[in-house]
Design a protein around this motif. Structure first.
Motif, mmCIF file in Angstrom:
data_model
loop_
_atom_site.group_PDB
_atom_site.id
_atom_site.type_symbol
_atom_site.label_atom_id
_atom_site.label_comp_id
_atom_site.label_asym_id
_atom_site.label_seq_id
_atom_site.Cartn_x
_atom_site.Cartn_y
_atom_site.Cartn_z
ATOM 1 N N LEU A 1 0.834 -1.202 0.000
ATOM 2 C CA LEU A 1 0.000 0.000 0.000
ATOM 3 C C LEU A 1 0.870 1.254 0.000
ATOM 4 N N ASN A 2 1.908 1.228 0.814
ATOM 5 C CA ASN A 2 2.825 2.375 0.861
ATOM 6 C C ASN A 2 3.585 2.549 -0.445
ATOM 7 N N ALA B 1 2.536 1.687 -3.409
ATOM 8 C CA ALA B 1 1.583 2.238 -4.387
ATOM 9 C C ALA B 1 1.392 3.730 -4.139
ATOM 10 N N ASN B 2 1.302 4.108 -2.883
ATOM 11 C CA ASN B 2 1.078 5.516 -2.561
ATOM 12 C C ASN B 2 2.301 6.370 -2.897
ATOM 13 N N TYR C 1 -0.670 9.665 -3.818
ATOM 14 C CA TYR C 1 -2.124 9.808 -3.712
ATOM 15 C C TYR C 1 -2.548 10.523 -2.422
ATOM 16 N N ASP D 1 -8.169 10.053 -5.290
ATOM 17 C CA ASP D 1 -6.848 9.496 -4.958
ATOM 18 C C ASP D 1 -6.981 8.129 -4.287
ATOM 19 N N LYS E 1 -7.753 5.456 -6.818
ATOM 20 C CA LYS E 1 -6.559 5.042 -7.566
ATOM 21 C C LYS E 1 -5.624 4.209 -6.701
ATOM 22 N N LEU E 2 -5.481 4.619 -5.447
ATOM 23 C CA LEU E 2 -4.612 3.883 -4.527
ATOM 24 C C LEU E 2 -5.093 2.434 -4.368
ATOM 25 N N LYS F 1 -4.295 0.392 -7.519
ATOM 26 C CA LYS F 1 -2.864 0.072 -7.595
ATOM 27 C C LYS F 1 -2.476 -0.965 -6.523
ATOM 28 N N PHE F 2 -3.063 -0.838 -5.342
ATOM 29 C CA PHE F 2 -2.814 -1.806 -4.272
ATOM 30 C C PHE F 2 -3.266 -3.202 -4.702
#
Ligand SMILES: [Zn+2]
Length: 403
Positions: A326-327, A329-330, A335, A389, A392-393, A396-397
């Motif tokens: 998650l981090n 991706a961010n 985001y 955001d 999108k996050l 991507k996650f």
């Protein structure tokens, strides 16, 4: 118009004027445009969904005026229009029931002959029984005033926070906003109807998009759609942040994944009965429509309407590899401003899944508004700061989870 019927019409018209290679090139170009457009849920679409779910017709998605079942039907229609399929053979609904104390009728209150407004000036504590008549109050301490014979209590509060009770008590507790009253309560005159509903009927709403390569591996996205409902016949709790925001984010993701199927199955569960004590998610984990061992990860969305101060991830410390995804991706997409890590907590529907060994995060947004479980949690003041955001996050996650 759905994208496929559009493309078919496009082909028929353009086949007459262009060669096959040219058509192919144009289609690739169109595909790129469509993928980019559908990568994020337009915040205006989200607003429309939140406006709808918080409108009086759905009456706080709770226990009176059929609010919860109307909301379930709305979500079913949304799932169908996205092209999602039910998890069970022919229904999107998973029915269950629980007791709920409700307030369907009169809700008037005067203290010292001053008329107070439901929701704004007072709330009736959710376990309360109804009361009709007048009572003389004796002071117990600096905030509590009681009529023992009538078993009615007035409690002075700085903030009114409502909830749902599964039982009816043998007293009536009225919580009064200290600032609205501005004086010591001496008498209370009330006409308050309550009704304990045994086996209130509720439904989880469940759908999925089958995976293209590993359909038995499932990512679940969940959000509770229920809220507190109404208090009397003229007042309801809209629950914009809690949790029309998460429900609409889930519906946006459903729409996205319907046109972008993944190697894994993506399942969507809108839980009922969360506000009554995580009832729907408990029922689902006891009666799973998906074998729990097939759930690779569950992402629970609740309170997604702000984000001015970032997000918090419950279970971050339990699932450090996924928290790193998650981090990553961010960091790659820049985001949300901050991701706070939190441990286990029984504060939303992910909880029962975690207890059964299903890896799960509960993501909620921070900052923005203070409204919580009150009549001020409404659509018009919900900022939706990090909404796109966050969308999108999550996409991507999930890509990192599936890799
Ligand atoms: Zn909630």
């Amino acid at each position: 118009m759905c994208i496929f019927s559009f493309l078919r019409k496009f082909l028929i018209i353009f086949n007459r004027s262009f060669g096959l290679n040219q058509i192919k090139k144009i289609l690739v170009f169109l595909f790129v445009i469509v993928s980019n457009v559908s990568f994020s849920q337009n915040v205006n679409d989200a607003r429309k969904l939140i406006d709808t779910l918080t409108s009086p017709y759905y009456w706080g998605r709770g226990y009176t005026k059929d609010g919860m079942s109307k909301s379930a039907n709305f979500i079913v229609k949304q799932f169908i229009s996205c092209g999602l399929k039910p998890i069970t053979a022919n229904t999107f609904l998973q029915p269950f029931s629980y007791h709920a104390n409700t307030f369907p009728g009169q809700m008037s209150l005067r203290i010292n002959e001053k008329t107070l407004i439901p929701g704004k000036d007072f709330i009736i504590s959710p376990e309360s029984r109804g009361f009709q008549g007048k009572a003389n109050l004796q002071q117990q301490d600096s905030t509590h005033y009681i009529d023992l014979a009538n078993r009615i209590i007035v409690s002075l509060e700085n903030k009114l926070t409502w909830s749902v009770s599964g039982e009816e008590a043998d007293y009536t507790l009225v919580e009064v906003n200290k600032n609205s009253l501005g004086e010591m309560p001496v008498t209370v005159t009330a006409d308050i109807d309550s009704k304990l509903v045994q086996n209130f009927k509720a439904n989880n709403v469940c759908a999925w998009i089958k995976g293209t390569a590993k359909p038995d591996s499932v990512i679940v996205i969940s959000a509770h759609y229920d809220h507190l409902g109404g208090m009397g016949k003229n007042t309801y709790f809209p629950g914009a942040n809690d949790n029309a925001s998460g429900t609409s984010l889930l519906l946006g993701l459903a729409k996205y994944y319907a046109v972008n199927p993944q190697p894994y199955t993506i399942a969507f569960i809108c839980f009922a009965g969360e506000e009554a004590g995580l009832k729907g998610s408990r029922f689902f984990t006891q009666n799973p429509l998906i074998p729990l061992k097939n759930i690779r990860f569950l992402l629970n969305l609740d309170l997604e309407g702000t984000g001015d101060e970032g997000i918090t991830v419950v279970n971050a410390t339990e699932f450090s590899r996924e928290f790193a995804y998650l981090n990553d991706a961010n960091n790659a997409g820049n985001y949300v401003s901050k991701i706070n890590a939190r441990g286990k907590a029984a504060n939303s529907d992910h909880y029962w899944f975690t207890e059964k060994g299903v890896p799960a995060f509960f993501i909620y947004t921070l900052g923005g508004i203070k409204a919580y479980h009150d009549i001020f949690d409404k659509a018009s003041t919900l900022p939706l700061t990090e909404y796109e955001d966050l969308f999108k996050l999550i996409v991507k996650f999930n890509e990192k989870l599936i890799k």
